[in-house]
Enzyme design. Structure first.
Site, mmCIF file in Angstrom:
data_model
loop_
_atom_site.group_PDB
_atom_site.id
_atom_site.type_symbol
_atom_site.label_atom_id
_atom_site.label_comp_id
_atom_site.label_asym_id
_atom_site.label_seq_id
_atom_site.Cartn_x
_atom_site.Cartn_y
_atom_site.Cartn_z
ATOM 1 N N ASN A 148 0.866 -1.179 0.000
ATOM 2 C CA ASN A 148 0.000 0.000 0.000
ATOM 3 C C ASN A 148 0.902 1.227 0.000
ATOM 4 O O ASN A 148 1.683 1.424 0.919
ATOM 5 C CB ASN A 148 -0.914 0.004 1.227
ATOM 6 N N ARG A 190 0.675 4.348 0.604
ATOM 7 C CA ARG A 190 -0.001 5.468 1.272
ATOM 8 C C ARG A 190 0.085 5.241 2.779
ATOM 9 O O ARG A 190 0.568 4.207 3.213
ATOM 10 C CB ARG A 190 -1.481 5.474 0.862
#
Lengths: 454, 82
Positions: free
Chosen positions: A290, A292
């Protein structure tokens, strides 16, 4: 120098970023939909701008409106938070083209790690173990059957463009695979606009363990792992660190592999590498990254004392990573309980309402991440998560006791939440012993639902 | 002929078709039976099918596709024989 920051998100994460910006002396502007004009993030930000109607597709997912808002306020950077446009490579590129800093990695890195098959190839190239499976997409059923013999059943058929647990089918044998493969391709095309699928060994009773990293494009450090095995429909409900399943040697190996992969791609920003851990074989496999900040990032902040959002902003500002691996230590145990506006006794039906009475738990080791306040009316348009209770104590048993104490102190009236579920889960001996896997919660809930209806 | 207003049981976003690429569940002028799906209502990313409470013919939709609706707001009007 980032002087003004546009926050392209809502809820508790928008508030979290407002706070980090304030502490760095950065002016924050919250971009919000018309349904979110009264949120705490909007109230506490330096300024706010309405970017569209309630529907996320017309506001938080409207790249053009967000970039217009950024131009209007002449911001230096945009923080996308999590969800919405946070892993949208085209948005990152568009922000960059507009001459604005995107707080996160480049569009190219998002694209590369966002495509599951490409991420897997990258991991293999970096020498990081991946779940046995196909090399990239598998075009035909015949080829799938041939590969499945090598990989072994049960096998997963996964959409390359899928995510969040969507676009996955499990086949127990050859017949099932032949039947499910065409359906999986059709579904993938309908749901994600791309029909490509790949194959992967299915590991029953695996644990979900992820590693938090920070990179500045050159140097990469890890901030240890989080275990997030307690999930329902692939939505995490409880996360903790350290993982009760890892010994020190395995932990070191796991975290080192995450650093290796992130360094291999020249990662910049905060990122999380997700792994499946096969406890019986003591093997871990990289599954996805991910690119982020994640919902459960405070768990890591509590055990390391490092502010991840602050680090993200400093990295985005072009500063080299100030942290060195040898200076990052962990202490104690942290656990996060997600309070969602869902009724656990009614199959997690969304619960809408206005917050009437609200008394947060407090005292040592308790951190609340939430935009709730008495009188706040929960909008029906977005995610059901209302709050995160993040508990820290010197060790896991103490943290669990403190979490139970926190739930005892909590009063939240006006809407039904998952708080009652947490009370029951924390009383369960398996949860208490950390003896769980990624199907545990769904199986546990089946018994729980039977008890509720009995 | 009686006209019945079919209302949203809870607030959310109303969708006339099962997905953006599909045809609407119902068109104006179409005959429906009680229990037929009139549309989807999205609340907190969960989608619920909304069933018709009466049988009859769809006279008109009062709200548009993807409209934000409140609980009790009229979605469409149905004409029945009784």
């Amino acid at each position: 120098m980032i002087k003004t920051l546009l926050i392209a998100n809502r809820g508790e994460i928008a508030l979290r970023i407002v706070r980090a910006a304030r502490e760095l002396g950065i002016r924050s502007i919250v971009a919000h939909s018309s349904a979110d004009a009264e949120t705490l993030a909007v109230q506490l930000a330096d300024d706010a701008i309405e970017i569209g109607p309630p529907q996320a597709s017309k506001s938080y997912l409207n790249a053009e409106a967000l970039i217009d808002a950024a131009r209007q306020y002449q911001v230096d950077a945009i923080h996308p938070g999590y969800g919405f446009l946070s892993e949208n490579a085209d948005f990152a590129d568009a922000v960059h083209r507009a001459g604005i800093i995107f707080v996160g990695p480049s569009g190219d890195i998002i694209r590369r790690m966002g495509d599951k098959a490409a991420a897997r190839r990258t991991a293999k190239a970096a020498g990081v173990p991946v779940v046995p499976g196909s090399e990239g997409e598998v075009p035909s059923v015949e080829q799938a059957c041939r590969l499945a013999e090598e990989i072994g059943y049960p096998i997963m058929i996964k959409a390359s463009a899928g995510g969040g647990g969507r676009g996955i089918r499990i086949a127990g044998n050859r017949e099932a695979l032949m039947k499910q493969m065409p359906t999986a391709q059709t579904e993938a095309r309908a749901a994600f606009g791309h029909g490509g699928v790949y194959l992967e060994r299915f590991i029953p009773q695996a644990r979900h363990i992820e590693v938090q990293i920070l990179g500045d494009g050159e140097h990469v450090v890890h901030l240890f792992e989080r275990e997030c095995s307690l999930q329902r429909r692939r939505q995490k409900l409880i996360e903790e660190s350290p993982s009760p399943a890892l010994d020190e040697a395995t932990r070191a190996e796991l975290c080192e592999s995450a650093v290796t992969l992130a360094r291999h791609i020249g990662y910049s920003g905060a990122g999380t590498l997700e792994y499946l851990f096969d406890e019986h074989r003591r093997e871990f496999f990289f599954i996805e990254m991910n690119t982020r900040i994640q919902v459960e990032h405070p768990v890591t902040e509590q055990i390391t004392g490092i502010d991840l959002i602050r680090e993200m902003l400093l990295i985005a500002d072009g500063k080299p990573l100030s942290l060195q691996q040898s200076h990052i230590h962990r202490s104690g145990a942290a656990i996060e309980l997600r309070l969602n506006a869902e009724d656990p006794d009614q199959d997690f039906r969304p619960s809408l309402g206005t917050i009437e009475t609200l008394r947060w738990p407090s005292g040592p080791g308790i951190r609340i991440e939430s935009g709730l306040y008495p009188g706040y009316r929960i909008p029906p348009f977005y995610d059901a998560m209302l709050a995160k209770l993040v508990i820290w104590d010197q060790d896991r048993p103490a943290a669990l006791a403190r979490a139970r104490r926190a739930l005892d102190e909590l009063i939240l009236e006006g809407v039904t939440t998952t708080a009652s579920l947490h009370v029951r889960l924390l009383a369960d001996p398996h949860v208490r012993d950390g003896n769980v896997h990624n199907q545990f919660l769904e199986q546990w809930l089946e018994h729980y639902q039977q008890e509720v209806s009995a | 002929m009686t006209e019945t207003a079919l209302k949203a049981p809870f607030p959310g976003v109303f969708y006339r078709s099962p997905s953006p690429d599909d045809a609407p569940f119902l068109e104006e002028g179409q005959a429906i039976t009680a229990g037929d799906t009139i549309g989807l209502l999205e609340v907190m990313k969960q989608f619920s099918e909304i069933p018709a409470e009466v049988s009859g013919t769809v006279v008109r939709f009062v709200v548009e596709d993807e409209a934000v609706v409140e609980a009790g707001q009229t979605l469409l009007i149905v004409a029945s024989d009784e």
